[in-house]
Design a protein around this motif. Structure first.
Motif, PDB file in Angstrom:
ATOM      1  N   LYS A 123      52.783   7.461  54.064  1.00 49.76           N
ATOM      2  CA  LYS A 123      51.536   6.746  54.299  1.00 49.76           C
ATOM      3  C   LYS A 123      51.174   5.749  53.521  1.00 49.76           C
ATOM      4  N   ILE A 124      51.560   5.552  52.054  1.00 50.35           N
ATOM      5  CA  ILE A 124      51.496   4.448  51.265  1.00 50.35           C
ATOM      6  C   ILE A 124      52.324   3.209  51.658  1.00 50.35           C
ATOM      7  N   LYS A 125      53.624   3.470  52.239  1.00 47.32           N
ATOM      8  CA  LYS A 125      54.548   2.582  52.569  1.00 47.32           C
ATOM      9  C   LYS A 125      53.792   1.665  53.928  1.00 47.32           C
ATOM     10  N   GLU A 126      53.089   2.330  54.557  1.00 51.93           N
ATOM     11  CA  GLU A 126      52.542   1.576  55.721  1.00 51.93           C
ATOM     12  C   GLU A 126      51.520   0.784  55.241  1.00 51.93           C
ATOM     13  N   GLY A 133      58.228  -7.110  63.459  1.00 55.67           N
ATOM     14  CA  GLY A 133      58.593  -6.141  64.300  1.00 55.67           C
ATOM     15  C   GLY A 133      58.799  -4.598  63.454  1.00 55.67           C
ATOM     16  N   ILE A 134      59.462  -4.892  62.172  1.00 52.02           N
ATOM     17  CA  ILE A 134      59.629  -4.051  61.404  1.00 52.02           C
ATOM     18  C   ILE A 134      58.389  -2.997  61.002  1.00 52.02           C
ATOM     19  N   TYR A 135      57.244  -3.689  60.825  1.00 50.03           N
ATOM     20  CA  TYR A 135      56.022  -3.068  60.590  1.00 50.03           C
ATOM     21  C   TYR A 135      55.407  -3.091  62.029  1.00 50.03           C
ATOM     22  N   HIS A 175      51.449  -7.331  58.069  1.00 49.94           N
ATOM     23  CA  HIS A 175      50.908  -6.003  58.533  1.00 49.94           C
ATOM     24  C   HIS A 175      49.646  -5.686  58.046  1.00 49.94           C
ATOM     25  N   ARG A 176      48.842  -6.822  57.347  1.00 50.57           N
ATOM     26  CA  ARG A 176      47.503  -6.587  56.648  1.00 50.57           C
ATOM     27  C   ARG A 176      47.446  -5.484  55.775  1.00 50.57           C
TER      28      ARG A 176
END
Length: 191
Positions: A75-78, A104-106, A153-154
């Motif tokens: 969840k942190i990585k996102e 795309g990766i995100y 990805h903000r």
């Protein structure tokens, strides 16, 4: 999002008998730029790796964006952006191709990717460089591109590990002006 984006209490990491991080405690508020300083070998990068969910802590606690580093690393990585001192983009891709790749990766859809592409080009002063090969860009411009890709990805928390190493003074000043705006206007916590 909690007011404190990063909360670290007695964070420790050992490798066998080697003590790499020794009971570190600090907090970083939303919209704050927090300078994490120390000599080479002091444990800064190891601490950042723990906070990014890449390395488990031996003891102590920490939350990033409200999530526990040991129990909820995915969840942190996102929710974070990370920019290392080593240039991490693809030098044989153009500026636009790198941004689209990271989008795309995100998992950004086409519309979100287009909006973020425009935002990054404007925010990082990259308009006119869209079709330029990344490997041919001056170091300061590359670092602004790397920052844009870390922000595609903000994320609410941004980790920087010596991001202006090797950048000329004017490029460094421009980079820090961008970071100040991100913290002030978008509330991004920056370590």
């Amino acid at each position: 999002m909690p007011e404190n984006s990063i909360v670290v209490t007695d964070l420790t990491r050992t490798f066998g008998r080697f003590l790499a991080v020794d009971h570190v405690t600090f907090e970083v508020r939303r919209g704050e730029i927090f300078g994490f300083l120390g000599a080479n070998g002091a444990g800064k990068s190891t601490t950042i790796r723990m906070l990014c969910g890449l390395l488990a802590a031996t003891s102590g606690t920490a939350t990033v964006a409200g999530f526990d580093i040991n129990r909820e690393p995915e969840k942190i990585k996102e929710r974070i952006g990370y920019m290392s001192q080593a240039f991490s983009l693809y030098l044989d891709l153009t500026v636009e191709e790198n941004i689209r790749l990271f989008a795309g990766i995100y998992g950004l859809d086409r519309l979100a990717t287009t909006k973020r592409l425009e935002w990054i080009l404007s925010m990082a002063g990259l308009k006119g460089y869209e079709s330029s090969l990344t490997g041919r860009l001056p170091m300061g411009v590359r670092q602004r591109l790397a920052l844009g890709c870390a922000l595609v990805h903000r994320p609410r928390v941004l980790f920087l590990d010596e991001p202006t190493s090797g950048v000329d003074p004017i490029g460094r000043r421009n980079f820090w002006e961008i970071l100040s705006r991100l913290a002030r206007e978008e509330g991004v916590a920056i370590l």
